[in-house]
Design an enzyme around this catalytic site. Structure first.
Site, mmCIF file in Angstrom:
data_model
loop_
_atom_site.group_PDB
_atom_site.id
_atom_site.type_symbol
_atom_site.label_atom_id
_atom_site.label_comp_id
_atom_site.label_asym_id
_atom_site.label_seq_id
_atom_site.Cartn_x
_atom_site.Cartn_y
_atom_site.Cartn_z
ATOM 1 N N ASP A 118 16.900 -14.018 40.565
ATOM 2 C CA ASP A 118 16.044 -14.523 39.479
ATOM 3 C C ASP A 118 15.275 -13.293 38.987
ATOM 4 O OD1 ASP A 118 15.021 -17.183 38.170
ATOM 5 O OD2 ASP A 118 13.180 -16.119 38.622
ATOM 6 N N LYS B 68 13.860 -23.021 45.457
ATOM 7 C CA LYS B 68 13.475 -21.748 44.835
ATOM 8 C C LYS B 68 12.656 -20.978 45.858
ATOM 9 C CE LYS B 68 13.899 -19.584 40.884
ATOM 10 N NZ LYS B 68 14.971 -19.660 39.868
HETATM 11 P P1 NDP Z 1 15.179 -10.120 34.997
HETATM 12 O O1 NDP Z 1 14.208 -9.676 36.013
HETATM 13 O O2 NDP Z 1 16.547 -9.552 34.980
HETATM 14 O O3 NDP Z 1 14.572 -9.922 33.527
HETATM 15 C C1 NDP Z 1 13.360 -10.491 33.168
HETATM 16 C C2 NDP Z 1 12.967 -9.997 31.790
HETATM 17 O O4 NDP Z 1 11.821 -10.702 31.354
HETATM 18 C C3 NDP Z 1 12.586 -8.525 31.782
HETATM 19 O O5 NDP Z 1 12.844 -7.987 30.518
HETATM 20 C C4 NDP Z 1 11.071 -8.591 32.056
HETATM 21 O O6 NDP Z 1 10.342 -7.471 31.586
HETATM 22 C C5 NDP Z 1 10.701 -9.819 31.256
HETATM 23 N N1 NDP Z 1 9.524 -10.466 31.866
HETATM 24 C C6 NDP Z 1 9.397 -10.877 33.147
HETATM 25 N N2 NDP Z 1 8.171 -11.404 33.353
HETATM 26 C C7 NDP Z 1 7.542 -11.297 32.174
HETATM 27 C C8 NDP Z 1 6.248 -11.673 31.746
HETATM 28 N N3 NDP Z 1 5.368 -12.249 32.584
HETATM 29 N N4 NDP Z 1 5.927 -11.440 30.446
HETATM 30 C C9 NDP Z 1 6.818 -10.863 29.600
HETATM 31 N N5 NDP Z 1 8.052 -10.488 29.957
HETATM 32 C C10 NDP Z 1 8.405 -10.710 31.215
HETATM 33 O O7 NDP Z 1 15.232 -11.722 35.139
HETATM 34 P P2 NDP Z 1 16.347 -12.741 34.607
HETATM 35 O O8 NDP Z 1 16.908 -12.248 33.324
HETATM 36 O O9 NDP Z 1 17.237 -13.055 35.728
HETATM 37 O O10 NDP Z 1 15.470 -14.053 34.340
HETATM 38 C C11 NDP Z 1 14.839 -14.323 33.092
HETATM 39 C C12 NDP Z 1 14.524 -15.802 32.986
HETATM 40 O O11 NDP Z 1 15.738 -16.570 33.102
HETATM 41 C C13 NDP Z 1 13.587 -16.363 34.073
HETATM 42 O O12 NDP Z 1 12.818 -17.414 33.522
HETATM 43 C C14 NDP Z 1 14.570 -16.958 35.086
HETATM 44 O O13 NDP Z 1 13.967 -17.953 35.885
HETATM 45 C C15 NDP Z 1 15.606 -17.532 34.147
HETATM 46 N N6 NDP Z 1 16.920 -17.783 34.740
HETATM 47 C C16 NDP Z 1 17.633 -16.773 35.328
HETATM 48 C C17 NDP Z 1 18.887 -17.020 35.843
HETATM 49 C C18 NDP Z 1 19.749 -15.935 36.379
HETATM 50 O O14 NDP Z 1 20.929 -16.209 36.643
HETATM 51 N N7 NDP Z 1 19.285 -14.715 36.539
HETATM 52 C C19 NDP Z 1 19.450 -18.395 35.848
HETATM 53 C C20 NDP Z 1 18.663 -19.350 35.108
HETATM 54 C C21 NDP Z 1 17.434 -19.034 34.617
HETATM 55 P P3 NDP Z 1 9.883 -6.310 32.621
HETATM 56 O O15 NDP Z 1 11.112 -5.506 32.848
HETATM 57 O O16 NDP Z 1 8.803 -5.596 31.902
HETATM 58 O O17 NDP Z 1 9.388 -7.007 33.858
#
Ligand code: NDP
Length: 445
Positions: free
Chosen positions: A164, A124
């Protein structure tokens, strides 16, 4: 191995890394029994070699903002374990990024990648740079500066990063472009690339779709499906969007989505047209979820809160780590929740997991239910290596098959004497055994 002793030792060696210790504790607690059936593991001190990353690279990233001001951020790559394949794992850009968070993610990734059935190790990386509020030009300059250092540490057979939080198609494109420029090599060293330059079809959808394929398998064990079920989703990024899309395709009703400022609750459900609005809002305009409530009448927006107080059948946290705590779990249970499937990594705290398991509801940890993303990344690597590209239907069919196989492994290793499927144990033991056997075979390296 006595798990509690190992954890105490790690705590004293890494006192400022709570997320890392949390992730290690969850895994060691559930594999202890299986581990101790193999005295050869203990002799090789496998447990410490598995918990401590192979390598941590940290570096300064210097870039210039649109006002001409010189800025610095921290950059990291944690190469955790490459016993079963090249290091593989996403890159996160978020103000909260630090070594503890990336160590937890790299550790989890090792087991997740093992579960996928594909040959990928765990890694990571990321930076405390936040793309939020930055112009396209600033994001590009940052990505290029980040790659000036990261390029030295990655390669198609060495370490293959992906996206991510805060790293989507735009950022992967900029990073891949700089990597290509520096190495003069057009190889599959990033996954999640644009379709025009080697990206796999279905990769953007994969984590969310896989999450729901896994949820369907869990529901099947109790003779249920998603039709008419109300679903709470947190987040509105990549994973949340495609989780919502697949819920709709399966006949479920999406009640909530959120971002870091608050959540929206739509009593009529977020349908296809409304989801298109969210996708455009988030992906094109980089707007806030509050704007959904401004557009659609009757929608409630709750600032500074998470959606777990709303009544529904299923919850799927898809935002970030530790976003669902013990109190949230109690509220969900009191409201009659039947299943929790994690799209995010480690979104439920240990207290929440304990409450779900004590209530014997269907609960699956992210390392199994969100493994669809890295699975299709693995398929992207295969396509790049063969210089060909599979159709969306082919990739989707392989994704479904992988999620079903992960579910079967969880059932195999996690079914308890009373028939309850402990998905935490199942995923951890299944993921661990493959890595452990490979490490044993390769000696002390
Ligand atoms: P994105 O950046 O596309 O979306 C993240 C979302 O979560 C946004 O809506 C963001 O809001 C919100 N968010 C982020 N940080 C916080 C926080 N501290 N508190 C509240 N809301 C928060 O990321 P992904 O969708 O890619 O990833 C989301 C999760 O899925 C993570 O845990 C990631 O590790 C996991 N994941 C992702 C994969 C992938 O293929 N993308 C694969 C496997 C797991 P805002 O816009 O306000 O920041």
């Amino acid at each position: 191995m006595i798990a509690s002793k190992v954890i105490e030792d790690l705590k004293s060696r890494f006192p400022n890394e709570p997320e890392y210790i949390q992730a290690v504790s969850e895994v060691l607690g559930s594999i202890e029994e299986e581990y101790n059936k193999h005295p050869e593991f203990e002799k090789a001190n496998l447990v410490e070699r598995l918990c401590i990353p192979d390598r941590i690279v940290s570096f300064r990233v210097t870039w210039t903002d649109d006002q001409g001001k010189v800025r610095t951020n921290m950059g990291y790559r944690i190469q955790h374990n490459n016993a079963i394949g090249p290091y593989k794992g996403g890159v996160r850009f978020h103000a909260s990024v630090n070594q503890s968070i990336l160590k937890f993610l790299a550790f989890e990734q090792t087991f997740k990648n093992s579960l996928t059935t594909l040959p990928m190790g765990g890694a990571k990386g990321g930076s405390d740079f936040s793309p939020r509020g930055k112009s396209n030009a600033e994001v590009m300059r940052f990505c290029q500066a980040f790659m000036l250092e990261l390029t030295r540490h990655i390669g198609p057979e060495l370490d293959v990063p992906a996206g991510d939080i805060g790293v989507g198609g735009r950022e992967v494109g900029f990073m891949f472009g700089m990597y290509k420029k520096l190495t003069r090599d057009f190889s599959g060293t990033f996954t999640g690339k644009g379709r025009e330059f080697g990206g796999s079809l279905i990769r953007p959808e994969a984590t969310g779709y896989g999450n729901i394929y896994f949820l369907k398998e869990m529901l099947k064990t109790r003779g249920m499906d998603l039709k008419g079920k109300k679903v709470l989703i947190s987040g509105s990024g990549n994973v949340a969007q495609y989780t919502a899309e697949k819920v709709l395709q399966e006949g479920g009703i999406v009640m909530t989505m959120s971002d870091s400022d608050g959540y929206v609750y739509d009593p009529d459900g977020i349908d296809r047209e409304k989801l298109d609005f969210i996708m455009e809002l988030k992906n094109l305009y980089r707007g806030r979820i509050r704007e959904y409530a401004e557009k659609y009448p009757g929608v409630k927006y709750v600032a500074g809160a998470r959606p777990w107080g709303e009544k529904a059948d299923i919850a799927t946290p898809c935002a970030t780590q530790n976003e669902l705590n013990g109190d949230d779990a109690k509220t969900l249970l009191a409201n009659g929740i039947i299943a929790v499937s994690e799209g995010a990594n480690m979104p439920s705290t240990p207290e929440a997991i304990e409450a779900f398991q004590a209530a014997k509801i269907l609960y699956c940890p992210g390392k199994a239910s969100n493994a669809g993303g890295v699975s299709v990344s693995g398929l992207e690597m295969s396509q790049n290596a063969q210089h060909l590209s599979w159709t969306a239907a082919e990739v989707d069919a392989k994704l479904l098959q992988i999620m079903q196989s992960i579910h079967s492994d969880c059932v195999k290793y996690g079914t308890e004497p009373d028939g309850y499927i402990n998905y935490v144990k199942g995923a951890n033991v299944a993921g661990f055994m493959k890595v452990a056997k490979a490490m044993m075979a390769q000696g002390l390296v």
